[in-house]
Design a protein around this motif. Sequence first.
Motif, PDB file in Angstrom:
ATOM      1  N   PHE A 181       6.288  -2.307  14.181  1.00 23.25           N
ATOM      2  CA  PHE A 181       7.559  -2.102  13.483  1.00 23.25           C
ATOM      3  C   PHE A 181       7.250  -1.246  12.260  1.00 23.25           C
ATOM      4  O   PHE A 181       6.609  -1.695  11.310  1.00 23.25           O
ATOM      5  N   ASN A 211       4.877   0.179   5.448  1.00 25.59           N
ATOM      6  CA  ASN A 211       4.265  -1.139   5.613  1.00 25.59           C
ATOM      7  C   ASN A 211       2.797  -1.029   6.017  1.00 25.59           C
ATOM      8  O   ASN A 211       2.405  -0.146   6.784  1.00 25.59           O
ATOM      9  N   GLU A 268      -0.195  -3.395   7.421  1.00 20.84           N
ATOM     10  CA  GLU A 268      -0.465  -4.697   8.033  1.00 20.84           C
ATOM     11  C   GLU A 268      -1.956  -5.020   8.001  1.00 20.84           C
ATOM     12  O   GLU A 268      -2.783  -4.187   7.629  1.00 20.84           O
ATOM     13  N   CYS A 302       5.136  -5.172   2.894  1.00 20.04           N
ATOM     14  CA  CYS A 302       6.279  -4.365   3.333  1.00 20.04           C
ATOM     15  C   CYS A 302       6.288  -3.001   2.635  1.00 20.04           C
ATOM     16  O   CYS A 302       5.776  -2.857   1.513  1.00 20.04           O
ATOM     17  N   ALA A 303       6.949  -2.048   3.286  1.00 20.73           N
ATOM     18  CA  ALA A 303       7.063  -0.691   2.767  1.00 20.73           C
ATOM     19  C   ALA A 303       7.696  -0.651   1.371  1.00 20.73           C
ATOM     20  O   ALA A 303       7.238   0.081   0.489  1.00 20.73           O
ATOM     21  N   GLU A 304       8.749  -1.421   1.190  1.00 22.21           N
ATOM     22  CA  GLU A 304       9.489  -1.391  -0.090  1.00 22.21           C
ATOM     23  C   GLU A 304       8.590  -1.804  -1.247  1.00 22.21           C
ATOM     24  O   GLU A 304       8.623  -1.217  -2.323  1.00 22.21           O
ATOM     25  N   CYS A 335      13.771  -7.363   3.311  1.00 17.02           N
ATOM     26  CA  CYS A 335      13.557  -8.809   3.366  1.00 17.02           C
ATOM     27  C   CYS A 335      13.750  -9.411   1.974  1.00 17.02           C
ATOM     28  O   CYS A 335      13.818  -8.706   0.962  1.00 17.02           O
TER      29      CYS A 335
HETATM   30  N1  THU Z   1       8.759  -4.954   6.968  1.00 21.45           N
HETATM   31  C1  THU Z   1       8.941  -4.040   5.964  1.00 21.45           C
HETATM   32  O1  THU Z   1       8.073  -3.205   5.688  1.00 21.45           O
HETATM   33  N2  THU Z   1      10.095  -4.088   5.272  1.00 21.45           N
HETATM   34  C2  THU Z   1      11.121  -4.939   5.526  1.00 21.45           C
HETATM   35  O2  THU Z   1      12.113  -4.936   4.815  1.00 21.45           O
HETATM   36  C3  THU Z   1      11.030  -5.877   6.654  1.00 21.45           C
HETATM   37  C4  THU Z   1       9.729  -5.959   7.326  1.00 21.45           C
HETATM   38  C5  THU Z   1       7.493  -4.903   7.723  1.00 21.45           C
HETATM   39  C6  THU Z   1       6.586  -6.073   7.511  1.00 21.45           C
HETATM   40  C7  THU Z   1       5.791  -6.061   8.795  1.00 21.45           C
HETATM   41  O3  THU Z   1       4.721  -5.127   8.651  1.00 21.45           O
HETATM   42  C8  THU Z   1       6.759  -5.514   9.824  1.00 21.45           C
HETATM   43  O4  THU Z   1       7.787  -4.868   9.108  1.00 21.45           O
HETATM   44  C9  THU Z   1       7.370  -6.576  10.733  1.00 21.45           C
HETATM   45  O5  THU Z   1       7.937  -7.599   9.987  1.00 21.45           O
END
Ligand code: THU
Length: 163
Positions: free
Chosen positions: A44, A62, A64, A73-75, A112
């Motif tokens: 994702f 993002n 991982e 997360c990217a944000e 999130c």
């Molecule tokens: N993820 C983000 O980068 N931003 C979000 O707002 C939601 C989720 C990422 C975290 C993880 O690497 C992947 O998406 C699946 O949850």
Amino acid sequence: MRPISIHFEYKRYDSYTELPQETQHLLLAARDAMHRAYAPYSQFHVGAAIVLDNGTVVEGNNQENAAYPSGLCAERVAIFSVGANFPNHPIKAIAITASSASYMSGEPVTPCGACRQSMLEYELKQDSPIEVFLLSPSDEVIVIPSVSQLLPLHFDAKNLRNS
Ligand code: THU
């Protein structure tokens, strides 16, 4: 007992091309960053691009980790980078986009809870709204005027003060 309601309004555009040129650039920067996401476990891919008051654009995606909670997360990658490198430059806006071959609904991805809280910290610190742009894979855009609207009844620094 008093019922209390919170009003929340946002805009939706069929295509990012309806938005001003500088916003289009920010959205495309987020999409660019998304393509560099390190997401081997979820597949994702999320990208974020932040524009500062001086026009500087800071990107994140993002990241991982085999030990799953160690990723970010990217944000938060983007906003913590701004906090680390440009602490005195107010943030004007953040653009966020995502894509996944396996479970993409087609809707713009919304941040999130932890990312909303993290972004809110900087909005409160700078005391001016951070606009949020959410870009879908099919180029639709949701525009939210400020992060605080994404987190009603939030917890913040004033909850930590004694007086
Ligand atoms: N993820 C983000 O980068 N931003 C979000 O707002 C939601 C989720 C990422 C975290 C993880 O690497 C992947 O998406 C699946 O949850």
